[in-house]
Design an enzyme around this catalytic site. Structure first.
Site, PDB file in Angstrom:
ATOM      1  N   SER A 279       1.815  -1.287  -1.346  1.00 25.80           N
ATOM      2  CA  SER A 279       3.108  -0.654  -1.230  1.00 25.80           C
ATOM      3  C   SER A 279       4.225  -1.391  -1.954  1.00 25.80           C
ATOM      4  O   SER A 279       5.277  -0.809  -2.203  1.00 25.80           O
ATOM      5  CB  SER A 279       3.479  -0.535   0.257  1.00 25.80           C
ATOM      6  OG  SER A 279       3.642  -1.821   0.824  1.00 25.80           O
TER       7      SER A 279
ATOM      8  N   LYS B   8      11.738  -6.538  -1.792  1.00 21.52           N
ATOM      9  CA  LYS B   8      11.296  -5.204  -1.391  1.00 21.52           C
ATOM     10  C   LYS B   8      12.301  -4.617  -0.389  1.00 21.52           C
ATOM     11  O   LYS B   8      12.910  -5.362   0.397  1.00 21.52           O
ATOM     12  CB  LYS B   8       9.911  -5.391  -0.745  1.00 21.52           C
ATOM     13  CG  LYS B   8       9.106  -4.143  -0.474  1.00 21.52           C
ATOM     14  CD  LYS B   8       7.733  -4.573   0.122  1.00 21.52           C
ATOM     15  CE  LYS B   8       6.847  -3.387   0.438  1.00 21.52           C
ATOM     16  NZ  LYS B   8       5.524  -3.817   0.976  1.00 21.52           N
TER      17      LYS B   8
ATOM     18  N   SER C  52      -0.785  -4.980   0.267  1.00 26.89           N
ATOM     19  CA  SER C  52       0.423  -4.477  -0.392  1.00 26.89           C
ATOM     20  C   SER C  52       1.122  -5.452  -1.326  1.00 26.89           C
ATOM     21  O   SER C  52       2.015  -5.063  -2.064  1.00 26.89           O
ATOM     22  CB  SER C  52       1.430  -3.978   0.659  1.00 26.89           C
ATOM     23  OG  SER C  52       1.028  -2.722   1.147  1.00 26.89           O
TER      24      SER C  52
END
Lengths: 477, 492
Positions: free
Chosen positions: B151, B76, B175
């Site tokens: 997310s 990420k 997330s």
């Protein structure tokens, strides 16, 4: 009707650690701007603080030295505000539960009155960087070497009733801190900075509205600033005005203070617990170990110097001003154990004065305690007179010779031989028959004349005690 | 090959059937072929990936294989890496290159993993749909009109479409787990303090935790084993955490004697009926495998979202203060003065969801409101922790839906932040309590993946990994993948 002054003090004191509070950067003063920084103290993304436990231990030591309570669990909080020299946009501090609470500082006023002044708390926090706005092509520059340096904020109770008491408190605190070795406390380097909260009231009434004088780093300015502020507030109130709660800055050039910001513009710091740092937990055993390593403090030293060495309160005070001074004195006593009072006199009155004149201190003293003891030994055994000894000390300040070799080289050995002194006295009496007659006729004051003449004739080497004694004998006739 | 698990690839590498370079090339081709459809990657340096793979093959030849030797893992955009940009999918970090690797990145490198690019995410991890990204939304491989969750949406989509066999995400309120659920993959949020946060851009420090997103439970265990451990440079990383044999925990094939708690507050009328049925079916399967399903109550669950949306924005409001344009990041043109520089740079750099959270957090911490919001939220947090402690006196693990709904359409909730916030209703309490949580695929609703969430006691990840392994052993949900991405990259 009189006014009473109420003063509370906040001292920011740099804790002398090798590395910063929350990262491994050096804390050395005066390095190239921004050379002592890392991603942590630059507030880079994802970087986390880790507490330097040396800073905590030194805060604990300071707390113990002022008889304070040590919180075995204390907490860190974030104080939020934006400023370019505050990289994270918040300062890590201890807001709700500081490491030290309570405690006191004892002062003695000039007229000898003792007073106990309360300390509310000592908490740890990190320093910000330094902004420089002037003389740089209209561009502001930021040096983050100071960012993250550990500080203790020492907050007093509003116990001081005059600028003099405030200064006495600060000097005493400063001295304790220096003795403990927890801070260089060099005021010129900003290692010991003071905010003063000042208000006035009629005696017996509740506290008046206070103003805060910010960031002062000289005892003289602090005193001036407090006195100025007290007068300003009294005049304001007597003229029918009201004191507004505000922060003020002292202008040491104009000798006046001016407001920084009023309460209306005051920051809301939005304190909240620092989630990156768990509560700081220390054990009672750890606190006890720190206590066991506590050095003797100035008050204890003064007491011991008076009792053990028979020093006057004045000498005891002078020789306990700093840890360095007291240690130097005690090594002198160790080398010249015969007379600790002689050691005190010579160190306090002769050596320190000469060092000051030469722009030196004990650490850079050309005369070591051993060498000074060598000189005092010769004073003690009457080899030389006190007068000669002072000359020899002057000589020792600029040469590496010890006292004995200077005495030898300059022939300063005191004459204590009765025969030799009597011979000089006879010469002087023969040369001054009228004075001899006058003395014998009752003019006792002439004794001084004869002593002077004999000493002069001996070129200062005659033992003054013996000269007095022999003169009294021989002048009788 | 593309939809192979990490451990399958590892077997083929170990047996010499393939090389790290071949594996890397295969996934690079797929990224090139499919990323336009998904927008899962926001940065990729193919030459660097191949160089890492070559180095890995050379290492293997000389010294033998390390734990993750030659295995591609995408991360990420929240993980700081020395190589390439780290932007947290925010314009405020438009040109930011970190001069350091996050601790977990160093650990992956030391384990021999090949780091493949940076994946899309909600800006500063603030979102549940990946729609707040400054690089545009990411799409769900099962239906590209839909969100992948957030997310960590880019990591989830990349794994689900086999643009990478595995990825790292972070989980502050769900997330990792929620996007894993919505894309039909497996994801683990370890116990808070298990994985170092150093070098991971902070959203809410007391909640953030990194974890793997993979095709199956074993792959999750393999990566977790590599990234756990005490880091002296993160004071919240726990030094004496119980050590777990991660791979041994994956060997469970049944649930005999396992007591599974089924909290009534997680099976409610407001949730999607098909999702509910799918999860109920999964629990029946667990019963078949020998587990005992015990109805439990976590009475403070309904306050979790409210407490979270006070605590997380409060911490975020301070964490994001460092993006002030002074030392790095976006600075506005020609600032008039300091205040103008701050306000304009931050206004231009942050997106609207991030601004909303900063404002919320600044408000809940402000003088006069602190007690009513922040302090009260912390008290709720303590009550939620106690709920779980009490529940774990009765049961070994807790099973719930990961998300109350399946993946929704892009844009469907962007104007309604409250509804958006409720999509994390089942994951948030786990972060507030600091517990480990795992989501694994357990079926479909509206032809979209549904996630089963396992919650374990603190430091007892092996309990949920074993339960998930047994469930996975008895079902085939984790081997399913979106047909649209079947073709090999090189052929499409």
């Amino acid at each position: 009707m009189s006014w009473e002054t109420v003063i509370g003090l906040e001292v920011h004191c740099q804790i002398n650690t090798d590395t910063k509070a929350f990262c491994g950067c050096s804390t050395e003063f005066g390095a190239e701007p921004n050379s002592q920084t890392c991603p942590v103290c630059l507030g880079m993304p994802g970087q986390l603080p880790v507490l330097n436990t040396v800073a905590a231990d030194k805060s604990i030591l300071t707390g113990l030295a002022i008889d304070a309570h040590i919180n075995l669990e204390s907490k860190f909080d974030r104080k939020n505000y934006f400023y370019p020299d505050l990289p994270k946009g918040y300062q890590i501090t201890q807001f709700t539960v500081p490491i030290v609470e309570g405690g006191h500082i004892d002062i003695t006023s000039k007229d000898g009155v003792k007073k106990r002044l309360g300390v509310t708390r000592i908490h740890m926090e990190e320093d910000a960087g330094k902004s420089m706005h002037e003389g740089l092509d209209a561009v502001s520059h930021i040096d983050l070497n100071r960012s993250g340096i550990p500080l203790m904020e020492i907050v007093s109770e509003p116990d001081m009733r005059s600028a003099d008491e405030a200064i006495a408190y600060l000097k005493q605190l400063h001295q304790v801190i220096r003795f403990l070795g927890v801070s260089g406390a060099d005021m010129e380097k900003g290692q010991f900075r003071c905010d003063a909260n000042v208000s006035v009231r009629r005696p017996g009434e509740p506290f008046g509205t206070r103003t805060e004088m910010k960031n002062m780093n000289s005892f003289r300015f602090i005193k001036q600033a407090i006195e100025f502020e007290v007068n300003r507030q009294i005049e304001l109130i007597e003229d029918g005005g009201e004191v507004v709660q505000q922060s003020r800055l002292w202008d040491s050039v104009k000798n006046e203070s001016r407001p920084m910001r009023s309460k209306e513009e005051a920051h809301d710091y939005r304190y909240f617990p620092e989630p990156d740092l768990p509560p700081l937990r220390v054990t009672q055993e750890h606190v006890d170990a720190i206590r066991a390593g506590m050095p003797e403090l100035p008050g204890q030293l003064r007491q011991r110097f008076e009792t053990d060495y028979g020093l006057s309160p004045y000498d005891a005070d002078v020789l306990s001003q700093t840890r360095e001074t007291s240690e130097w004195y005690e090594s002198l006593v160790a080398a010249h154990p015969a007379d600790p009072k002689r050691c005190a006199n010579w160190m306090a009155n002769e050596l320190l004065g000469r060092l000051k004149e030469a722009g030196k201190d004990l650490a850079s003293s050309p005369v070591s305690a051993q060498r000074l003891a060598g000189l005092l030994d010769r004073v003690g055994d009457n080899t030389i007179s006190g007068k000669s000894a002072k000359d020899i000390l002057d000589e020792m300040m600029v040469s590496n010779d010890d006292a004995d070799s200077i005495i030898e080289a300059k022939g300063l050995k005191q004459v204590s031989d009765t025969g030799a002194i009597d011979a000089i006295i006879h010469e002087v009496m023969q040369a001054n028959p009228n004075q001899v007659a006058g003395y014998r006729g009752g003019k006792d004051k002439l004794m001084g004349f004869f002593v002077g003449q004999v000493m002069k004739a001996s070129r200062g080497k005659a033992n003054p005690g013996m000269v007095n004694q022999r003169l009294a004998e021989l002048l009788k006739g | 090959m593309p939809f192979s698990s990490l451990s399958d690839i590892q077997n083929r590498l170990n047996s010499g059937q393939t090389t790290a370079v071949e594996v890397a090339q295969l996934y690079l081709d797929r990224i090139l072929a499919f990323n336009d459809k998904l927008n899962a990657f926001v940065h990729l340096d193919a030459a660097d990936v191949l160089a890492q793979a070559e180095a890995s093959d050379a290492y293997r030849a000389k010294h033998g294989a390390r734990a993750l030797e030659g295995l591609p893992i995408a991360v990420k955009d929240i993980f700081c890496t020395q190589d390439g940009p780290t932007r947290c999918c925010s314009n405020i970090l438009e040109d930011f290159h970190a001069p350091y690797d996050a601790h977990v990145i160093s650990q992956l490198k030391e384990a021999g993993a090949i780091l493949v690019g940076k994946t899309n995410m909600d800006e500063f991890a603030m979102g549940s749909s990946n729609e707040t990204s400054a690089f545009g939304p990411c799409c769900n491989p099962w239906d590209t009109d839909r969100i992948p969750g957030g997310s960590s949406g880019g990591s989830a989509a990349a794994v689900a479409a086999a643009l990478t066999p595995a990825a790292l995400g972070t989980d502050t309120g769900g997330s990792i787990r929620q996007p894993a659920a919505l894309t039909g993959i497996t994801g683990l949020k370890p116990t808070y303090g298990r994985v170092s946060r150093r070098g991971i851009i902070a959203f809410a420090s007391s909640l953030d935790q990194a974890g793997p997103m993979t095709r199956n439970v074993k792959d999750t265990a393999m990566i977790t084993a590599a990234i756990v451990g005490h880091d002296a440079a993160d004071a919240t990383s726990v030094a004496d955490a119980p050590i777990i044999d991660w791979l041994a925990a994956c060997e469970a094939q049944d649930m005999k004697g396992l007591k599974i708690g089924k909290p009534k507050e997680y099976f409610i009328d407001g949730m999607d009926a098909e999702v509910r049925q799918t999860v109920e079916d999964a629990l029946k399967k667990c019963q078949d495998l020998g587990a005992e399903i015990i109805d439990i109550s976590l009475p403070h669950t309904e306050y979790a979202v409210a407490a979270y949306y006070v605590i997380a924005p409060s911490e975020a409001s301070a964490n994001l203060s460092r993006y002030d344009s002074v030392r790095f990041g976006h600075r506005c043109d020609n600032p008039e003065d300091l205040l103008d520089m701050y306000t304009r740079s931050r206004d231009e750099g942050f997106g609207s969801e991030v601004k909303r959270r900063i404002l919320t957090g600044a408000f809940t911490l402000s003088s006069g409101y602190y007690d009513a919001y922040y302090l009260k939220a912390q008290k709720v947090r303590t009550l939620i922790q106690q709920d779980f402690i009490q529940a774990f006196e009765q049961v070994d693990v807790i099973a719930t839906p990961t998300s109350p709904i399946s993946a929704f359409k892009l844009g469907e909730k962007t104007d309604d932040p409250l509804t958006m916030y409720l999509s994390d209703i089942y994951t948030i309490a786990v972060n507030l309590a600091g517990l480990p949580g795992l989501s694994q695929p357990c079926g479909f609703a509206q032809n979209l993946p549904v996630g089963l969430q396992w919650i374990g006691p603190a430091w007892r990840e092996e309990t949920i990994i074993s339960a998930a392994s047994a469930y996975e052993f008895a079902t085939d949900w984790s081997t399913q993948h979106p047909a649209e991405f079947n073709a090999n990259g090189g052929e499409s």
